[in-house]
Scaffold this active site. Structure first.
Site, PDB file in Angstrom:
ATOM      1  N   ASP A  13       0.866  -1.216  -0.038  1.00  0.00           N
ATOM      2  CA  ASP A  13       0.056   0.048   0.078  1.00  0.00           C
ATOM      3  C   ASP A  13       0.893   1.171  -0.072  1.00  0.00           C
ATOM      4  O   ASP A  13       0.412   2.223   0.733  1.00  0.00           O
ATOM      5  CB  ASP A  13      -1.082   0.024   1.295  1.00  0.00           C
ATOM      6  N   LYS A  16       2.131   2.394  -5.144  1.00  0.00           N
ATOM      7  CA  LYS A  16       2.887   1.844  -6.264  1.00  0.00           C
ATOM      8  C   LYS A  16       2.002   1.941  -7.606  1.00  0.00           C
ATOM      9  O   LYS A  16       2.716   2.490  -8.718  1.00  0.00           O
ATOM     10  CB  LYS A  16       3.465   0.347  -6.108  1.00  0.00           C
ATOM     11  N   GLY A  40      -4.095  -4.369  -4.786  1.00  0.00           N
ATOM     12  CA  GLY A  40      -4.973  -3.473  -4.972  1.00  0.00           C
ATOM     13  C   GLY A  40      -4.289  -2.229  -5.363  1.00  0.00           C
ATOM     14  O   GLY A  40      -4.008  -1.370  -4.584  1.00  0.00           O
ATOM     15  N   HIS A  41      -3.983  -2.023  -6.594  1.00  0.00           N
ATOM     16  CA  HIS A  41      -3.218  -0.903  -7.216  1.00  0.00           C
ATOM     17  C   HIS A  41      -4.349   0.176  -7.569  1.00  0.00           C
ATOM     18  O   HIS A  41      -4.845   0.039  -8.737  1.00  0.00           O
ATOM     19  CB  HIS A  41      -2.478  -1.518  -8.195  1.00  0.00           C
ATOM     20  N   GLN A 223       2.338  -5.873  -3.268  1.00  0.00           N
ATOM     21  CA  GLN A 223       2.434  -5.946  -1.759  1.00  0.00           C
ATOM     22  C   GLN A 223       3.834  -4.998  -1.500  1.00  0.00           C
ATOM     23  O   GLN A 223       4.188  -4.322  -2.096  1.00  0.00           O
ATOM     24  CB  GLN A 223       2.698  -7.260  -1.335  1.00  0.00           C
TER      25      GLN A 223
HETATM   26  P1  IMP Z   1      -2.386 -12.985   1.631  1.00  0.00           P
HETATM   27  O1  IMP Z   1      -1.487 -12.157   0.645  1.00  0.00           O
HETATM   28  O2  IMP Z   1      -4.025 -12.604   1.069  1.00  0.00           O
HETATM   29  O3  IMP Z   1      -2.155 -14.202   1.754  1.00  0.00           O
HETATM   30  O4  IMP Z   1      -2.306 -11.951   3.031  1.00  0.00           O
HETATM   31  C1  IMP Z   1      -1.034 -12.101   3.711  1.00  0.00           C
HETATM   32  C2  IMP Z   1      -0.706 -10.798   4.084  1.00  0.00           C
HETATM   33  O5  IMP Z   1      -0.230  -9.942   3.222  1.00  0.00           O
HETATM   34  C3  IMP Z   1      -1.951 -10.045   5.264  1.00  0.00           C
HETATM   35  O6  IMP Z   1      -1.157  -9.545   6.031  1.00  0.00           O
HETATM   36  C4  IMP Z   1      -2.260  -9.190   4.050  1.00  0.00           C
HETATM   37  O7  IMP Z   1      -3.032  -8.081   4.845  1.00  0.00           O
HETATM   38  C5  IMP Z   1      -1.019  -8.697   3.373  1.00  0.00           C
HETATM   39  N1  IMP Z   1      -1.178  -8.294   1.984  1.00  0.00           N
HETATM   40  C6  IMP Z   1      -1.589  -9.068   0.848  1.00  0.00           C
HETATM   41  N2  IMP Z   1      -1.915  -8.201   0.155  1.00  0.00           N
HETATM   42  C7  IMP Z   1      -1.554  -6.885   0.306  1.00  0.00           C
HETATM   43  C8  IMP Z   1      -1.368  -5.797  -0.448  1.00  0.00           C
HETATM   44  O8  IMP Z   1      -1.674  -5.592  -1.495  1.00  0.00           O
HETATM   45  N3  IMP Z   1      -1.350  -4.818   0.375  1.00  0.00           N
HETATM   46  C9  IMP Z   1      -1.142  -4.793   1.783  1.00  0.00           C
HETATM   47  N4  IMP Z   1      -1.110  -5.865   2.442  1.00  0.00           N
HETATM   48  C10 IMP Z   1      -1.313  -7.128   1.612  1.00  0.00           C
END
Ligand code: IMP
Length: 417
Positions: A13, A16, A40-41, A223
């Site tokens: 977040d 990017k 989520g971009h 991420q």
């Molecule tokens: P997962 O990627 O859905 O398995 O989540 C694993 C961890 O990564 C959790 O803490 C999510 O909140 C975090 N996470 C996954 N995708 C994002 C993102 O795009 N932005 C921020 N945190 C993320």
């Protein structure tokens, strides 16, 4: 001509999407190399907000080719929905969007498992998009790469059967759930196959060819480095390699071809989901940052945990990723706060760290040493403010962009040193 990687230096977040959108005109290709619809971009164009979960943020610039690399896990429904939404805007994907045949599919079993695990309170606070289970199946050699859908029917069905058996056993044993009707899953997959067929390619090959012909390729990370499967705050991480090195195996590019790494970071820190966060703010200023910065997950809507800048963490990540330049985002969120705390060192017991050996540090035990830094009031000149200059000095990397608002135009670019 080099490949450029853009990654997040914090826990995701960082903004990017906006930076990718801004620099895309200088590139021939923009490619995602890891993650999936957990990302989520957000890109704001002419007052309209676009949130991309799977498509590269470059998709809105029509002259640019976009790819999804072999290291991404693809949810068929999300991909179709996003592609249709973009086409509804009059932007064509044909001939300019490609997805690698090796990218693995996220199937309903993965989403259910992720969901049930979180419901039981045992998860890491995931986005429930099935990301962890999909990558697990890939590593266990049980997963379904996109190319499986194009195999001879006997072979395809055999691979799918194997997948179903494995995942049905997990859903039954761990969650007491009945099997998901196989016929329906297969039917949806075959419909998806027909839709996706024109876009399936060897994206590694296409981008290598483009590179040889002098093309500029941007690799768009999702991420942030703090969520990297190996180097992040395990187990509170995502299941892919979010660091710049992940681009080599996520797209298929030789390490030496990557010569530029843009590290994107916010002027403060946020984190969604569980896990250690040394500079987390626990008083009312967290709410202030959250409201001013709109810090709610773009995929899940969850409120993000908010905190101050964490220089020791950032220094580690700058080194790990080999960041050659920095894009600093959301500096406008701090404007009006006068001065803010910035974490400059960590203390664990008697030890003080500015450049911590992150893998050896019990993050829960860290206490943070803060300085207060003034924040810019004049946003037009924010790129020359002490906040930016001090950051640059602390990290030893030039800050090339400073973002001071959501709009495409609210981006100050500094001369390349
Ligand atoms: P997962 O990627 O859905 O398995 O989540 C694993 C961890 O990564 C959790 O803490 C999510 O909140 C975090 N996470 C996954 N995708 C994002 C993102 O795009 N932005 C921020 N945190 C993320």
């Amino acid at each position: 001509m080099p490949y450029t990687v853009i990654i997040g230096l914090q826990w995701g977040d960082e903004g990017k999407g906006k930076i990718v959108d801004a620099i895309t005109p200088a590139f021939d290709w923009v490619v995602r190399f890891q993650g999936g619809a957990n990302a989520g971009h957000t890109v704001l164009v002419n007052g309209k907000k676009h949130i991309f979960h799977l498509l590269p943020s470059g998709i809105l610039r029509e002259g640019v080719r976009c790819g999804i690399g072999a290291g991404v896990v693809v949810d068929p429904q999300v991909l179709q929905d996003e592609a249709r939404a973009v086409e509804a805007e009059g932007i064509s994907l044909r001939g300019r969007f490609f997805v690698d045949a090796r990218a693995h599919l996220v199937l309903p079993h993965h989403r259910y498992e992720d969901h049930f695990e979180e419901e039981k309170g045992r998860g890491v606070g995931s986005t429930r998009r099935g990301i962890g289970p999909a990558y697990r199946d890939r590593s266990a050699r049980m997963g379904i790469p996109l190319r499986t859908l194009f195999e001879r029917p006997e072979k395809r069905d055999r691979l799918l059967e194997r997948f179903f058996e494995w995942n049905e056993a997990i859903l039954a044993a761990r969650y007491g759930k009945p099997p998901i009707p196989r016929e329906k899953v297969v039917e949806d997959l075959l419909r998806f196959r027909d839709w996706v067929a024109p876009y399936v390619a060897d994206v590694a090959f296409l981008t290598q060819k483009a590179h040889e012909e002098g093309g500029q390729i941007l690799l768009e990370g999702a991420q942030g480095a703090g969520l990297d499967l190996a180097f992040g705050t395990y187990p509170y991480v995502t299941s892919s390699h979010t660091i710049a090195g992940g681009a080599t195996v996520g797209l298929g590019v030789a390490p030496r071809a990557i010569t530029r790494v843009i590290g994107v970071m916010k002027a403060y820190t946020t984190r969604v989901g569980k896990g250690p966060f040394p500079t987390e703010v626990r008083d009312e200023r967290a709410g202030l940052l959250r409201e001013r910065g709109g810090e709610y997950g773009s995929t899940t809507g969850r409120p993000r945990r908010c905190g101050w800048l964490d220089l020791p963490m950032l220094r580690y990540m700058v080194r790990l990723n080999g960041a050659t330049e920095i894009a600093l985002t959301k500096l406008d969120v701090l404007a009006g706060m006068g001065e803010v705390p910035v974490g400059v060192a960590w203390k664990v017991g008697q030890e003080r760290y500015e450049w911590p050996p992150l893998g050896m540090i019990p993050l829960e035990e860290v206490t943070v040493e803060y300085e207060t830094w003034p924040v810019p009031e004049d946003l037009d000149r924010a790129d020359r403010s002490p906040y930016v200059l001090r950051l640059e000095e602390a990290l030893g990397v030039p800050v090339r962009w400073v973002s001071v608002g959501q709009a495409r135009e609210a981006l100050l670019e500094r001369a390349r040193g």
